[in-house]
Enzyme design. Structure first.
Site, PDB file in Angstrom:
ATOM      1  CG  ASP A 129     -54.397 108.528   1.014  1.00  0.00           C
ATOM      2  OD1 ASP A 129     -53.880 109.020   2.018  1.00  0.00           O
ATOM      3  OD2 ASP A 129     -55.598 108.687   0.702  1.00  0.00           O
ATOM      4  CG  ASP A 162     -52.650 112.367   8.026  1.00  0.00           C
ATOM      5  OD1 ASP A 162     -52.615 113.468   8.590  1.00  0.00           O
ATOM      6  OD2 ASP A 162     -53.571 111.558   8.196  1.00  0.00           O
TER       7      ASP A 162
HETATM    8  N1  GLY Z   1     -54.842 109.548   6.687  1.00  0.00           N
HETATM    9  C1  GLY Z   1     -54.134 108.645   7.455  1.00  0.00           C
HETATM   10  C2  GLY Z   1     -54.568 108.529   8.850  1.00  0.00           C
HETATM   11  O1  GLY Z   1     -55.754 108.407   9.114  1.00  0.00           O
HETATM   12  O2  GLY Z   1     -53.741 108.554   9.715  1.00  0.00           O
END
Ligand code: GLY
Length: 395
Positions: free
Chosen positions: A116, A181
């Site tokens: 992230d 993501d």
């Molecule tokens: N991992 C990012 C989201 O939950 O969208």
């Protein structure tokens, strides 16, 4: 005679005025003024400063839920929102606050156990660098990009999203899971190559974007949430979901990440295949959205219309559509206006002083995990602010 003439003139002006109101985007009238967001976040900033913590959402008991200080994928969004308010107001108060809140997690730039870092550092230090050209911010971004790059596997051509040795991810049998993501982490890599002149970050970003393009999408241009790869061969092992309704469903925020991610890939590469992909995802969203443009948490959830909406997905989508609109001949403006007008309505916007001063209501974190259902989220507010400022600059 004179009075009749004046009355006629007034009637003509008001008729002209009402016609104009119908035929032009009614930004001031229908989109909540940025001033309202400023008021809400000014109040939220007071609470955040008092607690020295970063707001993430609101808990079931109504208390503020702060980000996890050890590491939290959402920790960059609050300072990012403060940077947007600095951009909008030019008031140093927001800049000072953004700097002090992003400093709270600066040392996470070394973390290699999570993917992230793009979310976290691009939205905070990255936005700050864009506005200030502070070279210290650039140095933080480059270190974070180096840490993120350690998760790239050249056999697979992707950055690993989740480690699989602990937590709920360990129970899924995955070896090298990549989630849609993860496209959102690429912007940091593109910027790191620009900042350093070293193409290695961009090369990783392009490889990841290409593998995702090949393996994550269905024929209808919706995407899987998780693709698991075999590190020995680079082959796909399975295509599943973690946060969506079902393996074969279209999780709403995942579609938004895909749209935003490929729009950004086009911005940095001008490679038409990324633009085409963004257009196809936008088409899927347009074909499947509800009447007010705010998606349910999954486009295929089985109890629609009795399912929670996900306002975060709408905010990400509309911000991406504004950028995409700038690259295409077809205009997305009607859809953009629809989403922004809906988000600005009382249904989705909090009253000032309510909702722990988050701007938007009715987002979803992860329904399968029973987390953050029908709540405000700091990233919904971040992308909404981004969209409002992009809208103002572009239309
Ligand atoms: N991992 C990012 C989201 O939950 O969208």
């Amino acid at each position: 005679m004179k009075i009749t003439k004046i009355l006629f003139l007034i009637a003509a002006i008001s008729l002209f005025g009402s016609c104009r109101e119908k035929s032009t985007p009614t930004k001031e009238k229908d989109i909540p003024p940025q001033d309202m967001a400023i008021e809400q976040l000014a109040l939220q900033l007071i609470e955040a400063e008092k607690n020295n913590r970063i707001p993430r959402t609101v808990k079931v008991d109504g208390e503020m839920h702060w980000t996890n200080q050890k590491f939290d994928w959402t920790e960059g969004f609050f300072p990012g929102s403060l940077w947007y308010l600095y951009e909008y107001t030019k008031d140093e108060k927001w800049k000072d606050a953004a700097e002090s809140f992003q400093a709270m997690f600066e040392n996470h730039k070394y973390m290699t156990a999570y993917h992230d870092l793009g979310f976290i550092f691009n939205c905070s230090y990255g936005k700050g660098y864009e506005l200030t050209e502070n070279s210290d911010f650039a140095a933080v971004m480059i270190t974070a990009a180096d840490s993120l790059s350690t998760r790239f596997d050249s056999t697979i051509g992707c950055i690993k999203s989740w480690d699989v040795d602990k937590g709920w991810q360990a129970e899924r049998g995955w070896l090298f899971p990549v989630i849609i993501d993860n496209l959102m982490n690429l912007e940091l890599l593109f910027k790191a190559s620009e900042l350093t002149g070293n193409p290695k970050y961009k090369t990783i970003a392009i490889a990841h974007a290409n593998a995702t393009l090949k393996n994550h999408f269905r024929e209808d241009h919706s995407s899987y949430h998780v693709v698991d790869y075999d590190p020995a061969t680079g082959d796909v092992r399975s295509k599943q979901t973690a946060q969506g309704f079902a393996n074969e469903s279209a999780w709403a925020r995942g579609q938004a990440w895909g749209l935003y991610g490929y729009t950004v890939c086009y911005r940095y590469t001008k490679d038409k295949k990324y633009l085409d992909q963004a257009i196809k995802i936008a088409q899927f969203i347009a074909d499947n959205k509800p009447a007010d443009g705010i998606p349910y948490w999954d486009y295929n959830a089985d109890k629609i219309p009795n399912e929670p909406r996900d306002v975060s997905a709408a905010a990400i989508t509309v911000s991406a559509l504004i950028e995409l609109d700038g690259y295409t001949k077809d205009s997305y403006l009607p859809q953009i206006d629809q989403i922004l007008n809906s988000l600005g309505s009382d249904i989705y916007t909090s009253k000032i002083g309510e909702n722990h001063n988050f701007i938007l209501k009715h987002s979803v974190g992860s329904i399968p995990h029973g987390n953050e259902i029908d709540v405000p989220l700091n990233y919904a507010d971040y992308y909404y602010l981004e969209a409002l400022i992009r809208y103002q600059d572009q239309f």
